[in-house]
Design a protein around this motif. Structure first.
Motif, PDB file in Angstrom:
ATOM      1  N   ALA A 132      31.258   8.350  65.619  1.00 29.41           N
ATOM      2  CA  ALA A 132      32.094   9.019  66.619  1.00 29.41           C
ATOM      3  C   ALA A 132      33.435   9.408  66.014  1.00 29.41           C
ATOM      4  O   ALA A 132      33.959   8.727  65.133  1.00 29.41           O
ATOM      5  CB  ALA A 132      32.316   8.099  67.818  1.00 29.41           C
ATOM      6  N   LEU A 133      33.964  10.507  66.502  1.00 31.14           N
ATOM      7  CA  LEU A 133      35.262  10.998  66.053  1.00 31.14           C
ATOM      8  C   LEU A 133      36.316  10.683  67.101  1.00 31.14           C
ATOM      9  O   LEU A 133      36.117  10.934  68.290  1.00 31.14           O
ATOM     10  CB  LEU A 133      35.205  12.515  65.838  1.00 31.14           C
ATOM     11  N   PHE A 134      37.446  10.088  66.664  1.00 28.93           N
ATOM     12  CA  PHE A 134      38.573   9.893  67.566  1.00 28.93           C
ATOM     13  C   PHE A 134      39.155  11.261  67.887  1.00 28.93           C
ATOM     14  O   PHE A 134      39.610  11.978  66.997  1.00 28.93           O
ATOM     15  CB  PHE A 134      39.637   8.998  66.912  1.00 28.93           C
ATOM     16  N   ASP A 135      39.126  11.642  69.142  1.00 32.08           N
ATOM     17  CA  ASP A 135      39.526  12.992  69.547  1.00 32.08           C
ATOM     18  C   ASP A 135      40.841  12.932  70.319  1.00 32.08           C
ATOM     19  O   ASP A 135      40.862  12.610  71.505  1.00 32.08           O
ATOM     20  CB  ASP A 135      38.425  13.608  70.416  1.00 32.08           C
ATOM     21  N   SER A 136      41.951  13.252  69.640  1.00 27.42           N
ATOM     22  CA  SER A 136      43.271  13.179  70.277  1.00 27.42           C
ATOM     23  C   SER A 136      43.408  14.195  71.406  1.00 27.42           C
ATOM     24  O   SER A 136      44.252  14.047  72.282  1.00 27.42           O
ATOM     25  CB  SER A 136      44.371  13.419  69.245  1.00 27.42           C
ATOM     26  N   GLY A 137      42.577  15.230  71.385  1.00 27.96           N
ATOM     27  CA  GLY A 137      42.660  16.253  72.429  1.00 27.96           C
ATOM     28  C   GLY A 137      41.837  15.933  73.654  1.00 27.96           C
ATOM     29  O   GLY A 137      41.909  16.650  74.665  1.00 27.96           O
ATOM     30  N   ASN A 138      41.042  14.873  73.590  1.00 23.54           N
ATOM     31  CA  ASN A 138      40.192  14.507  74.721  1.00 23.54           C
ATOM     32  C   ASN A 138      40.898  13.460  75.579  1.00 23.54           C
ATOM     33  O   ASN A 138      40.899  12.277  75.264  1.00 23.54           O
ATOM     34  CB  ASN A 138      38.849  13.963  74.233  1.00 23.54           C
ATOM     35  N   LEU A 139      41.509  13.909  76.664  1.00 25.03           N
ATOM     36  CA  LEU A 139      42.167  13.014  77.616  1.00 25.03           C
ATOM     37  C   LEU A 139      41.494  13.120  78.989  1.00 25.03           C
ATOM     38  O   LEU A 139      42.100  12.809  80.009  1.00 25.03           O
ATOM     39  CB  LEU A 139      43.650  13.370  77.730  1.00 25.03           C
ATOM     40  N   LEU A 140      40.232  13.549  78.976  1.00 28.13           N
ATOM     41  CA  LEU A 140      39.500  13.775  80.218  1.00 28.13           C
ATOM     42  C   LEU A 140      39.283  12.469  80.977  1.00 28.13           C
ATOM     43  O   LEU A 140      38.938  11.441  80.395  1.00 28.13           O
ATOM     44  CB  LEU A 140      38.143  14.423  79.905  1.00 28.13           C
ATOM     45  N   LYS A 141      39.491  12.541  82.296  1.00 24.77           N
ATOM     46  CA  LYS A 141      39.252  11.391  83.167  1.00 24.77           C
ATOM     47  C   LYS A 141      38.422  11.814  84.375  1.00 24.77           C
ATOM     48  O   LYS A 141      38.504  12.954  84.818  1.00 24.77           O
ATOM     49  CB  LYS A 141      40.582  10.786  83.653  1.00 24.77           C
ATOM     50  N   GLU A 142      37.611  10.894  84.861  1.00 24.23           N
ATOM     51  CA  GLU A 142      36.857  11.136  86.084  1.00 24.23           C
ATOM     52  C   GLU A 142      37.866  11.108  87.231  1.00 24.23           C
ATOM     53  O   GLU A 142      38.618  10.134  87.377  1.00 24.23           O
ATOM     54  CB  GLU A 142      35.789  10.052  86.257  1.00 24.23           C
ATOM     55  N   PRO A 143      37.955  12.170  88.033  1.00 23.10           N
ATOM     56  CA  PRO A 143      39.047  12.301  89.000  1.00 23.10           C
ATOM     57  C   PRO A 143      39.080  11.257  90.113  1.00 23.10           C
ATOM     58  O   PRO A 143      40.148  10.969  90.645  1.00 23.10           O
ATOM     59  CB  PRO A 143      38.839  13.711  89.573  1.00 23.10           C
ATOM     60  N   VAL A 144      37.947  10.685  90.483  1.00 25.90           N
ATOM     61  CA  VAL A 144      37.917   9.719  91.587  1.00 25.90           C
ATOM     62  C   VAL A 144      38.336   8.330  91.113  1.00 25.90           C
ATOM     63  O   VAL A 144      39.210   7.688  91.704  1.00 25.90           O
ATOM     64  CB  VAL A 144      36.518   9.666  92.229  1.00 25.90           C
ATOM     65  N   THR A 145      37.718   7.864  90.032  1.00 27.61           N
ATOM     66  CA  THR A 145      37.997   6.515  89.536  1.00 27.61           C
ATOM     67  C   THR A 145      39.158   6.465  88.556  1.00 27.61           C
ATOM     68  O   THR A 145      39.746   5.407  88.341  1.00 27.61           O
ATOM     69  CB  THR A 145      36.751   5.938  88.838  1.00 27.61           C
ATOM     70  N   GLY A 146      39.468   7.597  87.923  1.00 25.88           N
ATOM     71  CA  GLY A 146      40.523   7.620  86.911  1.00 25.88           C
ATOM     72  C   GLY A 146      40.086   7.053  85.570  1.00 25.88           C
ATOM     73  O   GLY A 146      40.912   6.861  84.676  1.00 25.88           O
ATOM     74  N   LYS A 147      38.784   6.780  85.411  1.00 27.99           N
ATOM     75  CA  LYS A 147      38.293   6.224  84.163  1.00 27.99           C
ATOM     76  C   LYS A 147      38.180   7.312  83.091  1.00 27.99           C
ATOM     77  O   LYS A 147      37.898   8.475  83.385  1.00 27.99           O
ATOM     78  CB  LYS A 147      36.922   5.569  84.371  1.00 27.99           C
ATOM     79  N   CYS A 148      38.386   6.898  81.842  1.00 22.95           N
ATOM     80  CA  CYS A 148      38.313   7.829  80.713  1.00 22.95           C
ATOM     81  C   CYS A 148      36.878   8.303  80.490  1.00 22.95           C
ATOM     82  O   CYS A 148      35.922   7.581  80.786  1.00 22.95           O
ATOM     83  CB  CYS A 148      38.835   7.152  79.440  1.00 22.95           C
ATOM     84  N   VAL A 149      36.759   9.517  79.943  1.00 23.73           N
ATOM     85  CA  VAL A 149      35.434  10.096  79.673  1.00 23.73           C
ATOM     86  C   VAL A 149      35.339  10.441  78.192  1.00 23.73           C
ATOM     87  O   VAL A 149      36.063  11.305  77.693  1.00 23.73           O
ATOM     88  CB  VAL A 149      35.187  11.367  80.503  1.00 23.73           C
ATOM     89  N   SER A 150      34.475   9.744  77.473  1.00 23.25           N
ATOM     90  CA  SER A 150      34.144  10.103  76.105  1.00 23.25           C
ATOM     91  C   SER A 150      32.944  11.039  76.146  1.00 23.25           C
ATOM     92  O   SER A 150      32.362  11.268  77.214  1.00 23.25           O
ATOM     93  CB  SER A 150      33.850   8.851  75.278  1.00 23.25           C
ATOM     94  N   ILE A 151      32.549  11.564  74.992  1.00 23.44           N
ATOM     95  CA  ILE A 151      31.455  12.547  74.951  1.00 23.44           C
ATOM     96  C   ILE A 151      30.403  12.102  73.940  1.00 23.44           C
ATOM     97  O   ILE A 151      30.730  11.566  72.875  1.00 23.44           O
ATOM     98  CB  ILE A 151      31.985  13.947  74.529  1.00 23.44           C
ATOM     99  N   ILE A 152      29.129  12.348  74.264  1.00 20.40           N
ATOM    100  CA  ILE A 152      28.050  12.038  73.339  1.00 20.40           C
ATOM    101  C   ILE A 152      26.988  13.133  73.430  1.00 20.40           C
ATOM    102  O   ILE A 152      26.803  13.747  74.483  1.00 20.40           O
ATOM    103  CB  ILE A 152      27.431  10.650  73.648  1.00 20.40           C
ATOM    104  N   GLU A 153      26.324  13.383  72.331  1.00 22.02           N
ATOM    105  CA  GLU A 153      25.265  14.398  72.309  1.00 22.02           C
ATOM    106  C   GLU A 153      24.047  13.908  73.096  1.00 22.02           C
ATOM    107  O   GLU A 153      23.720  12.719  73.072  1.00 22.02           O
ATOM    108  CB  GLU A 153      24.867  14.697  70.860  1.00 22.02           C
ATOM    109  N   TRP A 154      23.373  14.848  73.749  1.00 21.44           N
ATOM    110  CA  TRP A 154      22.204  14.512  74.554  1.00 21.44           C
ATOM    111  C   TRP A 154      21.093  13.897  73.707  1.00 21.44           C
ATOM    112  O   TRP A 154      20.414  12.973  74.160  1.00 21.44           O
ATOM    113  CB  TRP A 154      21.693  15.755  75.271  1.00 21.44           C
ATOM    114  N   LYS A 155      20.925  14.363  72.486  1.00 14.19           N
ATOM    115  CA  LYS A 155      19.839  13.833  71.663  1.00 14.19           C
ATOM    116  C   LYS A 155      20.015  12.347  71.387  1.00 14.19           C
ATOM    117  O   LYS A 155      19.031  11.641  71.100  1.00 14.19           O
ATOM    118  CB  LYS A 155      19.728  14.616  70.346  1.00 14.19           C
ATOM    119  N   GLU A 156      21.260  11.849  71.473  1.00 13.72           N
ATOM    120  CA  GLU A 156      21.507  10.414  71.317  1.00 13.72           C
ATOM    121  C   GLU A 156      21.479   9.714  72.675  1.00 13.72           C
ATOM    122  O   GLU A 156      20.902   8.634  72.810  1.00 13.72           O
ATOM    123  CB  GLU A 156      22.867  10.186  70.648  1.00 13.72           C
TER     124      GLU A 156
END
Length: 277
Positions: free
Chosen positions: A171-195
């Motif tokens: 996995a790559l540490f992505d400084s530009g990824n600050l995405l959060k789930e709007p209801v819970t406020g939890k952070c969202v990381s990303i993973i490829e579907w094949k994994e």
């Protein structure tokens, strides 16, 4: 050389405040608490004056300086107290860069300097010292940015556990990824579907994921990105995510599913949310 305790205090108070602020803002990325940083910087300035002006041995001076730095980072970053040694290293490295810069610049200006317990005193006119201090500050910022960029491109091994299954991906540490789930406020990381599909025991294509979203208990998370002002991302609430290198385990964090390859060279298959590290 005449040494003035008030000058040592003032210079070290200002430099400690700047370094602690930079560590908190650029390196740790934590909320800046100016009162804490000011209190820590005051302690740093006071201890520097004591170290330099008191009649103590060189060994005692270095020990007192080390204790002083530990107390400063503990005060400034209390919420990161479990990482106090790391903060100590950050402060020492940044302080070393600034001191080395000042030594080079003051030598070029023909100034004399004295060292005691890791504290430098420069015999310079106020205006000259201010200019050299500003120049050393700019050099320090340059090295911090280089360090920050290196960290932002760092690869990690990430273990994702869900549905009593665990997968291991690069996995790559992505400084530009600050995405959060709007209801819970939890952070969202990303993973490829094949994994990700290994966690669900399925083998259908990503294009079919919407038809199975309910069965997989997927969440729909809105997002904005360059070139895609609005979009939705299917995600699942992982049981936990572990990053062994950082000795961190995050329970109940979201993992967004990406249908294509994240890396053209196949170096990584996931993006770590910047707020997780």
């Amino acid at each position: 050389m005449v040494v003035y305790a008030d000058v040592i205090f003032a210079v070290n108070f200002v430099s400690a405040y700047i370094m602690l602020y930079i560590i908190g803002k650029a390196v740790n990325k934590v909320k800046i608490r100016k009162k804490r940083i000011a209190a820590a910087a005051f302690e740093g300035g006071a201890s520097a004056a004591v170290i330099f002006c008191a009649e103590i041995s060189a060994a005692a001076a270095y020990i007192l300086r080390a204790v002083s730095v530990l107390l400063m980072v503990f005060t400034a970053f209390f919420e990161l107290r479990k990482q106090i040694l790391r903060q100590f290293v950050y402060f020492t490295l940044i302080g070393g860069i600034m001191m080395f810069s000042m030594i080079l610049l003051s030598s070029a200006a023909g100034a004399t300097a004295a060292l005691k317990g890791g504290i430098m005193y420069f015999d310079l006119p106020a205006k000259t010292f201010t200019l050299l201090f500003a120049a050393s500050y700019l050099l320090m910022i340059f090295f911090v940015r280089v360090f920050k960029n290196r960290k932002n491109k760092k690869y990690y091994i990430m273990n994702v556990t869900h549905n009593d299954k665990t997968i291991t991906v690069s996995a790559l540490f992505d400084s530009g990824n600050l995405l959060k789930e709007p209801v819970t406020g939890k952070c969202v990381s990303i993973i490829e579907w094949k994994e990700a599909k290994k966690l669900f025991g399925v083998d259908y294509e990503f294009s079919d994921i919407e038809n199975h979203a309910d069965d997989m208990k997927l969440w729909v998370i809105p997002f904005n990105s360059i070139g895609n002002p609005t979009g939705i991302l299917f995600a699942f609430l992982a049981d936990n995510v572990a990053i062994p290198e950082e000795n961190k385990t995050i329970d109940k964090t979201f993992i967004g599913i990406y249908g294509s390859s994240l890396s053209k060279s196949d170096e990584y298959h996931a993006l770590i949310n910047a707020a997780l590290l």
